[in-house]
Design a protein around this motif. Structure first.
Motif, PDB file in Angstrom:
ATOM      1  N   THR A  16      14.962 -47.009  49.670  1.00 53.08           N
ATOM      2  CA  THR A  16      15.994 -46.100  49.157  1.00 53.08           C
ATOM      3  C   THR A  16      16.570 -46.635  47.845  1.00 53.08           C
ATOM      4  N   ASN A  19      14.018 -46.552  44.939  1.00 46.26           N
ATOM      5  CA  ASN A  19      13.841 -45.205  44.373  1.00 46.26           C
ATOM      6  C   ASN A  19      14.982 -44.838  43.440  1.00 46.26           C
ATOM      7  N   ILE A  20      16.216 -45.139  43.849  1.00 48.46           N
ATOM      8  CA  ILE A  20      17.395 -44.839  43.015  1.00 48.46           C
ATOM      9  C   ILE A  20      17.298 -45.600  41.691  1.00 48.46           C
ATOM     10  N   LYS A  23      14.416 -44.508  39.289  1.00 45.26           N
ATOM     11  CA  LYS A  23      14.743 -43.240  38.639  1.00 45.26           C
ATOM     12  C   LYS A  23      15.585 -43.483  37.390  1.00 45.26           C
ATOM     13  N   ASP A 106      25.047 -44.108  47.993  1.00 45.60           N
ATOM     14  CA  ASP A 106      25.341 -42.936  47.191  1.00 45.60           C
ATOM     15  C   ASP A 106      24.767 -43.225  45.800  1.00 45.60           C
ATOM     16  N   GLU A 107      23.849 -42.384  45.360  1.00 49.35           N
ATOM     17  CA  GLU A 107      23.115 -42.656  44.128  1.00 49.35           C
ATOM     18  C   GLU A 107      24.017 -42.951  42.937  1.00 49.35           C
ATOM     19  N   SER A 108      25.038 -42.117  42.715  1.00 47.93           N
ATOM     20  CA  SER A 108      25.869 -42.334  41.533  1.00 47.93           C
ATOM     21  C   SER A 108      26.693 -43.615  41.655  1.00 47.93           C
ATOM     22  N   VAL A 110      25.755 -46.346  43.273  1.00 48.78           N
ATOM     23  CA  VAL A 110      24.813 -47.449  43.042  1.00 48.78           C
ATOM     24  C   VAL A 110      24.613 -47.654  41.545  1.00 48.78           C
ATOM     25  N   LEU A 111      24.342 -46.569  40.830  1.00 51.44           N
ATOM     26  CA  LEU A 111      24.055 -46.674  39.402  1.00 51.44           C
ATOM     27  C   LEU A 111      25.288 -47.106  38.611  1.00 51.44           C
TER      28      LEU A 111
END
Length: 119
Positions: A16, A19-20, A23, A106-108, A110-111
C-alpha cells in the motif's frame, strides 16, 4: 525524487505504501519485514527516508529507529502506527522520528508527511 526504504511486517502494508509513494515519483529502494533487516538495509542502501512500522516481531520499530539514529544521526524516519498508539508515537518523536502516519494509510497524509520530512 527520494529513495525510500519501507519497513513493515505486513506485506499488504508495504505494498500500500509503496503504491502511494511510487505514484508520487519516489523510488522504493528496499523493503524490510523486521527491525533487524531495516538496520542492515539502511546501512547498505543509505535511503533518503525510512517509513518504519512501530509494532513488529523480534525488534520494534522504536528500537530499530534508535539503532539507525545512533549510527546515522541525520536519518529521516517516519513512524507508522495503528490507531490508538499515541504513547508510542510521542516516544517515537522524542527518540528522533521526524513524523508519523497512522494506519490505515491516507494517501494525502502520507505524501504530506513525506514532503515535509524531505524538505
Amino acid at each position: 525524487m527520494a529513495k525510500i526504504l519501507i519497513v513493515d511486517d505486513a506485506k499488504f502494508m508495504r505494498l500500500t505504501l509503496s503504491n502511494i509513494l511510487k505514484k508520487a515519483q519516489h523510488e522504493i529502494v528496499g523493503e524490510a519485514e523486521t527491525g533487524i533487516e531495516a538496520i542492515n538495509l539502511y546501512r547498505t542502501l543509505q535511503p533518503d527516508l525510512v517509513t518504519l512500522d512501530i509494532t513488529m516481531p523480534e525488534m520494534s520499530g522504536l528500537e530499530a529507529m534508535r539503532e539507525i539514529k545512533k549510527e546515522f544521526p541525520s536519518a529521516k524516519i517516519i513512524m507508522c502506527s495503528a490507531m490508538g498508539q499515541q504513547k508510542m508515537i510521542v516516544e517515537a518523536i522524542e527518540s528522533g522520528a521526524k513524523d508519523f502516519i497512522v494506519k490505515p494509510f491516507d494517501e494525502s497524509r502520507v505524501l504530506d508527511a513525506v514532503e515535509r520530512v524531505l524538505n
